[in-house]
Design a protein around this motif. Structure first.
Motif, mmCIF file in Angstrom:
data_model
loop_
_atom_site.group_PDB
_atom_site.id
_atom_site.type_symbol
_atom_site.label_atom_id
_atom_site.label_comp_id
_atom_site.label_asym_id
_atom_site.label_seq_id
_atom_site.Cartn_x
_atom_site.Cartn_y
_atom_site.Cartn_z
ATOM 1 N N MET A 1 0.839 -1.204 0.000
ATOM 2 C CA MET A 1 0.000 0.000 0.000
ATOM 3 C C MET A 1 0.873 1.253 0.000
ATOM 4 S SD MET A 1 -3.120 -0.770 -0.269
ATOM 5 C CE MET A 1 -4.014 0.639 0.296
ATOM 6 N N LYS A 2 1.945 1.252 0.809
ATOM 7 C CA LYS A 2 2.838 2.412 0.868
ATOM 8 C C LYS A 2 3.538 2.607 -0.484
ATOM 9 C CE LYS A 2 3.807 2.355 5.816
ATOM 10 N NZ LYS A 2 4.822 2.156 6.846
ATOM 11 N N SER A 3 3.937 1.505 -1.091
ATOM 12 C CA SER A 3 4.599 1.604 -2.389
ATOM 13 C C SER A 3 3.647 2.158 -3.446
ATOM 14 C CB SER A 3 5.094 0.222 -2.849
ATOM 15 O OG SER A 3 6.091 -0.240 -1.996
ATOM 16 N N MET A 4 2.367 1.727 -3.416
ATOM 17 C CA MET A 4 1.391 2.227 -4.380
ATOM 18 C C MET A 4 1.119 3.710 -4.160
ATOM 19 S SD MET A 4 -1.326 -0.866 -4.888
ATOM 20 C CE MET A 4 -2.365 0.150 -5.880
ATOM 21 N N LYS A 5 1.060 4.138 -2.896
ATOM 22 C CA LYS A 5 0.822 5.558 -2.606
ATOM 23 C C LYS A 5 1.994 6.395 -3.118
ATOM 24 C CE LYS A 5 -2.188 5.075 1.416
ATOM 25 N NZ LYS A 5 -2.329 5.244 2.863
ATOM 26 N N ARG A 6 3.209 5.900 -2.857
ATOM 27 C CA ARG A 6 4.392 6.640 -3.327
ATOM 28 C C ARG A 6 4.395 6.732 -4.863
ATOM 29 N NH1 ARG A 6 8.376 3.408 0.304
ATOM 30 N NH2 ARG A 6 7.986 4.418 2.298
ATOM 31 N N ALA A 7 4.084 5.631 -5.507
ATOM 32 C CA ALA A 7 4.064 5.628 -6.970
ATOM 33 C C ALA A 7 3.005 6.580 -7.499
ATOM 34 C CB ALA A 7 3.819 4.215 -7.492
ATOM 35 N N THR A 8 1.850 6.618 -6.866
ATOM 36 C CA THR A 8 0.778 7.516 -7.283
ATOM 37 C C THR A 8 1.212 8.970 -7.123
ATOM 38 O OG1 THR A 8 -0.850 5.867 -6.629
ATOM 39 C CG2 THR A 8 -1.641 8.117 -6.924
ATOM 40 N N ILE A 9 1.874 9.284 -6.005
ATOM 41 C CA ILE A 9 2.328 10.657 -5.761
ATOM 42 C C ILE A 9 3.372 11.055 -6.798
ATOM 43 C CG2 ILE A 9 3.610 12.121 -4.127
ATOM 44 C CD1 ILE A 9 2.140 10.550 -1.880
ATOM 45 N N VAL A 10 4.298 10.151 -7.094
ATOM 46 C CA VAL A 10 5.346 10.453 -8.074
ATOM 47 C C VAL A 10 4.720 10.701 -9.450
ATOM 48 C CG1 VAL A 10 7.303 9.458 -9.331
ATOM 49 C CG2 VAL A 10 7.183 9.223 -6.843
ATOM 50 N N VAL A 11 3.750 9.885 -9.853
ATOM 51 C CA VAL A 11 3.102 10.057 -11.152
ATOM 52 C C VAL A 11 2.366 11.391 -11.197
ATOM 53 C CG1 VAL A 11 1.267 9.164 -12.636
ATOM 54 C CG2 VAL A 11 2.942 7.599 -11.670
ATOM 55 N N MET A 12 1.671 11.751 -10.109
ATOM 56 C CA MET A 12 0.932 13.019 -10.087
ATOM 57 C C MET A 12 1.881 14.208 -10.186
ATOM 58 S SD MET A 12 -2.049 12.108 -7.345
ATOM 59 C CE MET A 12 -2.866 13.677 -7.467
ATOM 60 N N VAL A 13 3.026 14.139 -9.470
ATOM 61 C CA VAL A 13 4.006 15.234 -9.533
ATOM 62 C C VAL A 13 4.553 15.362 -10.952
ATOM 63 C CG1 VAL A 13 6.305 15.946 -8.729
ATOM 64 C CG2 VAL A 13 4.615 15.118 -7.079
#
Length: 197
Positions: free
Chosen positions: A7-19
């Motif tokens: 879950m933490k990895s998916m959240k980080r990936a989502t944040i990176v994609v949004m940035v």
């Protein structure tokens, strides 16, 4: 524990994609406003004087018209239909009940091989034909043997087998409809058809 890590990895990936998306949108080039041409200045008339020379009359500029390149290859530029109607290939003829190429047949096939080497993209179907004598089954088998004999010889001359197809028509498509030895001799043949180029 592994679920929390996923879950933490998916959240980080989502944040990176949004940035990255926000950054890419901010860096996108904006289209410049269309430039309008200013109107030409009005023509100024000058008083005519007897010593002044008249202004030269503008001459139209001739634009060169592009001329399409004319290829010297009159055969290679023709359509398949035209090539097969007036074929650059000659048929190889066979003796009665024979699928063996004689000297004349080998010479013709060698000339056809030279043509295929000149046009390495051509794919050719070799049609095996027979005269009207004999059964349909016999003539189909003999036509196949004739087509295969020509293909084998072409391969021996350096033509790739991938460029060669064979088919037998037996006695179904005679060149000459006569019932004489001369007509039958024209019908015992391997005929070349260009199927793609």
């Amino acid at each position: 524990m592994p679920k929390d890590r996923d879950m933490k990895s998916m959240k980080r990936a989502t944040i990176v994609v949004m940035v990255l998306l926000v950054f890419a949108g901010a860096c996108a080039k904006k289209k410049p406003a269309p430039v309008t041409q200013p109107a030409p200045p009005p023509a100024v008339s000058t008083p005519s004087s007897s010593s002044a020379s008249p202004a030269p009359t503008p001459q139209p500029v001739e634009e060169s018209v592009p001329v399409p390149a004319i290829s010297e290859d009159a055969i290679g530029n023709r359509s398949l239909e035209d090539l097969n109607r007036d074929s650059p290939f000659k048929p190889a003829f066979f003796g009665l009940d024979s699928s063996e190429l004689d000297d004349a047949g080998r010479a013709i096939v060698s000339g056809n091989a030279d043509m295929m080497k000149k046009y390495p993209r051509w794919v050719v179907t070799i049609e095996g034909h027979c005269d009207e004598r004999g059964t349909a089954e016999y003539n189909l088998a003999l036509g196949e043997l004739r087509a295969v004999a020509v293909k084998t010889y072409l391969v021996a001359l350096g033509i790739s087998p991938d460029r060669l197809r064979t088919v037998s028509y037996g006695k179904e498509f005679p060149f000459d409809m006569g019932h004489t030895e001369a007509a039958w001799g024209k019908n015992r043949r391997a005929h070349f058809v260009i199927t793609s180029k």
